[in-house]
Design a protein around this motif. Structure first.
Motif, PDB file in Angstrom:
ATOM      1  N   PHE A   1      71.854  -0.937   3.916  1.00  0.00           N
ATOM      2  CA  PHE A   1      71.817  -2.242   4.575  1.00  0.00           C
ATOM      3  C   PHE A   1      73.049  -3.067   4.233  1.00  0.00           C
ATOM      4  CE2 PHE A   1      70.371  -6.626   5.236  1.00  0.00           C
ATOM      5  CZ  PHE A   1      69.863  -6.515   6.526  1.00  0.00           C
ATOM      6  N   ARG A   2      73.497  -3.010   2.988  1.00  0.00           N
ATOM      7  CA  ARG A   2      74.705  -3.747   2.619  1.00  0.00           C
ATOM      8  C   ARG A   2      75.905  -3.242   3.422  1.00  0.00           C
ATOM      9  NH1 ARG A   2      73.653  -6.953  -1.715  1.00  0.00           N
ATOM     10  NH2 ARG A   2      71.874  -6.331  -3.020  1.00  0.00           N
ATOM     11  N   ASP A   3      75.951  -1.950   3.656  1.00  0.00           N
ATOM     12  CA  ASP A   3      77.049  -1.398   4.447  1.00  0.00           C
ATOM     13  C   ASP A   3      76.943  -1.839   5.899  1.00  0.00           C
ATOM     14  OD1 ASP A   3      79.420   0.333   4.445  1.00  0.00           O
ATOM     15  OD2 ASP A   3      78.235   1.625   5.771  1.00  0.00           O
ATOM     16  N   LEU A   4      75.722  -1.930   6.417  1.00  0.00           N
ATOM     17  CA  LEU A   4      75.520  -2.443   7.770  1.00  0.00           C
ATOM     18  C   LEU A   4      75.988  -3.894   7.878  1.00  0.00           C
ATOM     19  CD1 LEU A   4      71.980  -1.004   8.550  1.00  0.00           C
ATOM     20  CD2 LEU A   4      74.030  -0.541   9.894  1.00  0.00           C
ATOM     21  N   CYS A   5      75.677  -4.700   6.867  1.00  0.00           N
ATOM     22  CA  CYS A   5      76.117  -6.093   6.874  1.00  0.00           C
ATOM     23  C   CYS A   5      77.645  -6.185   6.839  1.00  0.00           C
ATOM     24  CB  CYS A   5      75.503  -6.843   5.694  1.00  0.00           C
ATOM     25  SG  CYS A   5      73.720  -7.129   5.848  1.00  0.00           S
ATOM     26  N   ARG A   6      78.271  -5.332   6.060  1.00  0.00           N
ATOM     27  CA  ARG A   6      79.735  -5.302   6.035  1.00  0.00           C
ATOM     28  C   ARG A   6      80.274  -4.953   7.415  1.00  0.00           C
ATOM     29  NH1 ARG A   6      83.162  -1.644   6.553  1.00  0.00           N
ATOM     30  NH2 ARG A   6      81.520  -0.048   6.508  1.00  0.00           N
ATOM     31  N   GLN A   7      79.676  -3.943   8.045  1.00  0.00           N
ATOM     32  CA  GLN A   7      80.112  -3.514   9.373  1.00  0.00           C
ATOM     33  C   GLN A   7      79.946  -4.632  10.402  1.00  0.00           C
ATOM     34  OE1 GLN A   7      78.023   0.020  10.761  1.00  0.00           O
ATOM     35  NE2 GLN A   7      78.233  -0.619  12.890  1.00  0.00           N
ATOM     36  N   ALA A   8      78.844  -5.372  10.310  1.00  0.00           N
ATOM     37  CA  ALA A   8      78.552  -6.430  11.274  1.00  0.00           C
ATOM     38  C   ALA A   8      79.168  -7.767  10.884  1.00  0.00           C
ATOM     39  CB  ALA A   8      77.049  -6.597  11.427  1.00  0.00           C
ATOM     40  N   GLU A   9      79.854  -7.822   9.753  1.00  0.00           N
ATOM     41  CA  GLU A   9      80.468  -9.043   9.232  1.00  0.00           C
ATOM     42  C   GLU A   9      79.420 -10.151   9.071  1.00  0.00           C
ATOM     43  OE1 GLU A   9      83.669  -9.879  11.926  1.00  0.00           O
ATOM     44  OE2 GLU A   9      85.014  -8.476  10.930  1.00  0.00           O
ATOM     45  N   VAL A  10      78.348  -9.773   8.385  1.00  0.00           N
ATOM     46  CA  VAL A  10      77.221 -10.670   8.143  1.00  0.00           C
ATOM     47  C   VAL A  10      77.051 -10.832   6.635  1.00  0.00           C
ATOM     48  CG1 VAL A  10      74.694 -10.802   8.253  1.00  0.00           C
ATOM     49  CG2 VAL A  10      75.996 -10.177  10.290  1.00  0.00           C
ATOM     50  N   PRO A  11      76.892 -12.048   6.122  1.00  0.00           N
ATOM     51  CA  PRO A  11      76.620 -12.221   4.691  1.00  0.00           C
ATOM     52  C   PRO A  11      75.234 -11.686   4.344  1.00  0.00           C
ATOM     53  CG  PRO A  11      76.385 -14.312   5.837  1.00  0.00           C
ATOM     54  CD  PRO A  11      76.938 -13.340   6.845  1.00  0.00           C
ATOM     55  N   VAL A  12      75.063 -11.264   3.107  1.00  0.00           N
ATOM     56  CA  VAL A  12      73.787 -10.692   2.693  1.00  0.00           C
ATOM     57  C   VAL A  12      73.398 -11.261   1.335  1.00  0.00           C
ATOM     58  CG1 VAL A  12      74.891  -8.658   1.656  1.00  0.00           C
ATOM     59  CG2 VAL A  12      72.492  -8.535   2.389  1.00  0.00           C
ATOM     60  N   GLN A  13      72.101 -11.463   1.117  1.00  0.00           N
ATOM     61  CA  GLN A  13      71.574 -12.036  -0.109  1.00  0.00           C
ATOM     62  C   GLN A  13      70.478 -11.138  -0.682  1.00  0.00           C
ATOM     63  OE1 GLN A  13      71.432 -16.609   0.278  1.00  0.00           O
ATOM     64  NE2 GLN A  13      70.813 -15.946   2.317  1.00  0.00           N
ATOM     65  N   THR A  14      70.031 -11.460  -1.888  1.00  0.00           N
ATOM     66  CA  THR A  14      69.000 -10.670  -2.562  1.00  0.00           C
ATOM     67  C   THR A  14      67.941 -11.596  -3.138  1.00  0.00           C
ATOM     68  OG1 THR A  14      70.681  -9.044  -3.188  1.00  0.00           O
ATOM     69  CG2 THR A  14      68.543  -8.882  -4.274  1.00  0.00           C
ATOM     70  N   PHE A  15      66.678 -11.199  -3.011  1.00  0.00           N
ATOM     71  CA  PHE A  15      65.576 -11.942  -3.617  1.00  0.00           C
ATOM     72  C   PHE A  15      64.776 -11.037  -4.536  1.00  0.00           C
ATOM     73  CE2 PHE A  15      61.034 -12.997  -3.647  1.00  0.00           C
ATOM     74  CZ  PHE A  15      61.086 -14.255  -4.221  1.00  0.00           C
ATOM     75  N   VAL A  16      64.550 -11.529  -5.744  1.00  0.00           N
ATOM     76  CA  VAL A  16      63.603 -10.941  -6.685  1.00  0.00           C
ATOM     77  C   VAL A  16      62.793 -12.094  -7.248  1.00  0.00           C
ATOM     78  CG1 VAL A  16      63.290  -9.533  -8.753  1.00  0.00           C
ATOM     79  CG2 VAL A  16      65.273  -9.148  -7.295  1.00  0.00           C
ATOM     80  N   THR A  17      61.479 -11.946  -7.301  1.00  0.00           N
ATOM     81  CA  THR A  17      60.665 -13.035  -7.825  1.00  0.00           C
ATOM     82  C   THR A  17      60.857 -13.181  -9.334  1.00  0.00           C
ATOM     83  OG1 THR A  17      58.438 -13.972  -7.731  1.00  0.00           O
ATOM     84  CG2 THR A  17      58.608 -11.657  -8.331  1.00  0.00           C
ATOM     85  N   ARG A  18      60.544 -14.332  -9.864  1.00  0.00           N
ATOM     86  CA  ARG A  18      60.578 -14.534 -11.302  1.00  0.00           C
ATOM     87  C   ARG A  18      59.649 -13.542 -11.996  1.00  0.00           C
ATOM     88  NH1 ARG A  18      61.630 -19.995 -13.614  1.00  0.00           N
ATOM     89  NH2 ARG A  18      60.005 -19.346 -15.067  1.00  0.00           N
ATOM     90  N   ALA A  19      59.999 -13.135 -13.190  1.00  0.00           N
ATOM     91  CA  ALA A  19      59.199 -12.146 -13.918  1.00  0.00           C
ATOM     92  C   ALA A  19      57.841 -12.695 -14.349  1.00  0.00           C
ATOM     93  CB  ALA A  19      59.972 -11.646 -15.142  1.00  0.00           C
TER      94      ALA A  19
END
Length: 432
Positions: free
Chosen positions: A355-373
């Motif tokens: 997916f990160r590579d797809l975002c690079r290809q589409a010139e789209v910023p990408v973020q990440t979510f992980v909930t608090r432990a």
């Protein structure tokens, strides 16, 4: 601007889709306008390479397919869900108190209760009727004007209202519908609305699945229109963007869009992600366009990829401590990859890298979510679909505020961000 057109289509879809049944009907209408042919699960299928088809189950879940022109080798799957938390009417909904006709309700999904008070509420869903000739029919009902309200109790009569008092859905949330009304009036009103919308006369009401919805239309908010405010952004935004990506695909690859009902209550139904709907459809496709047999189906699934698309929790400026310090997605900051070590999300490093590579290809910023432990984590159709099919899967979504409220907020720029990367996924020749 093209993005403005995209947002207007989204707002129109949200207006037309107060229930899962309406959402599927709206999606089916757009698919047919684009040349998709409707299939019936009860009939034999004749499929051809390059064809565009779709099928529904329970009229509340839908699967649309762009069949590949070349031999069937891999599928690019996008998953979403059509249902949202809300108030559903009980079968014997009519009840009277203090001279008012009220509606008995039950809560659907993990909803925020407080925002439902003092809202203009419409009524929508599916009604089954018997015609004078004995024929049974299910029809959609959408009363899109304010016909009900759940009034708050005045602060003078509840001095603890602002101190975190619990809300009792059974005793405190019955909407008021009609002054001086009684039980027969609900049936009278439903018949009048069905006559108004469908021209139905002399019918018998057999059963219904109805719910309340916010009558305030969706809108753009913010000085520069950078926000979208609407009911049911979770997860109709993903249904809309997935459909946009499918319709914008170049048609060379095998693409599947699945939008299941019942995600908000666990997905365990015949049309939910835990049910057999997607597997049934893909086995029939593989049987006709593939080599057939269990081995060919397993090979197809393992060569395919699924993007489960469901909105993510954006960093709330008033509650920053509710996010992990390094994983607070921003509205309009691009799609969010959702990660959970305990498999509440299906993402792994391989699918996230794709997916990160797809975002690079589409010139789209990408973020990440992980909930608090120290906090629990929600889930999506992603882990369920991965478990049922075995397809490599990741979970992504547009960031939003106020998830499961009667009115939610997302970033207007993220609609185009997500549409671009999902379109790139649909057209990707090699799935790593």
């Amino acid at each position: 601007m093209p993005q403005d057109d995209l947002i207007e289509r989204l707002l129109d879809f949200l207006r037309r889709s107060p229930t899962p049944w309406h959402a599927v009907a709206s999606m089916a209408s757009r698919l047919e306008a684009a040349g998709f042919r409707r299939l019936d699960e009860r009939e034999p299928w004749q499929l051809a390479p390059g064809e565009r088809v779709y099928v529904t189950r329970n009229d509340s879940s839908i699967i649309a397919l762009q069949l590949p022109r070349e031999p069937l080798a891999a599928l690019r799957m996008i998953g979403a869900h059509t249902d949202s938390p809300g108030l559903r009417l009980k079968p014997h909904a009519a009840q009277s108190a203090a001279g008012w006709l009220q509606l008995g309700i039950e809560t659907y999904g993990g909803m925020l209760l407080a925002p439902w008070f003092d809202r203009d509420l419409g009524l929508a869903g599916r009604v089954h009727v018997r015609h004078p000739d004995g024929r049974l029919e299910g029809v959609l009902l959408h009363v899109d004007r304010p016909v009900a309200v759940i009034p708050s109790l005045a602060i003078h009569l509840d001095r603890e209202a602002n101190n975190g008092r619990a809300i009792n859905a059974q005793t405190e949330m019955a909407p008021v519908l009609l002054q001086g009304g009684g039980s027969p009036d609900l049936e009278r009103l439903l018949k009048a609305w069905l006559a108004e919308q469908h021209g139905l006369e002399d019918i018998e009401l057999l059963d219904f699945e109805l719910g309340l919805h916010d009558a305030q239309p969706p809108s753009r908010v913010g000085v520069e229109g950078e926000l979208i405010a609407s009911a049911r952004l979770d997860n109709l935004l993903s249904c809309f963007v997935g459909l946009e990506a499918l319709l914008a695909s170049d048609g060379r690859q095998g693409v599947v869009l699945v939008a299941n009902d019942h995600e908000e209550v666990g997905s365990a139904s015949a049309c939910g992600a835990q049910g057999p709907f997607l597997g049934d459809v893909l086995r029939r496709v593989c049987g006709q366009l593939g080599q057939g047999g269990d081995e060919a189906f397993i090979r197809l699934i393992q060569a395919s990829r699924m993007i489960s698309c469901d909105n993510a929790h954006a960093l709330h400026p008033n509650f920053r401590d509710k996010h992990d310090a390094a994983h607070g997605p921003a509205l309009n900051g691009g799609p969010v990859i959702k990660v959970n070590a305990n498999q509440r999300y299906a993402t792994n490093s391989a699918t996230a890298a794709m997916f990160r590579d797809l975002c690079r290809q589409a010139e789209v910023p990408v973020q990440t979510f992980v909930t608090r432990a120290d906090m629990g984590c929600g889930s999506t159709i992603g882990p369920i679909t991965a478990t049922e099919l075995g397809v490599p899967t990741l979970d992504v979504g547009a960031p939003q505020w106020a998830m499961h409220s009667i009115r939610e907020t997302a970033g207007s720029h993220d609609v185009a961000h997500l549409a671009r990367v999902l379109t790139a996924f649909c057209n990707r020749e090699v799935l790593d």
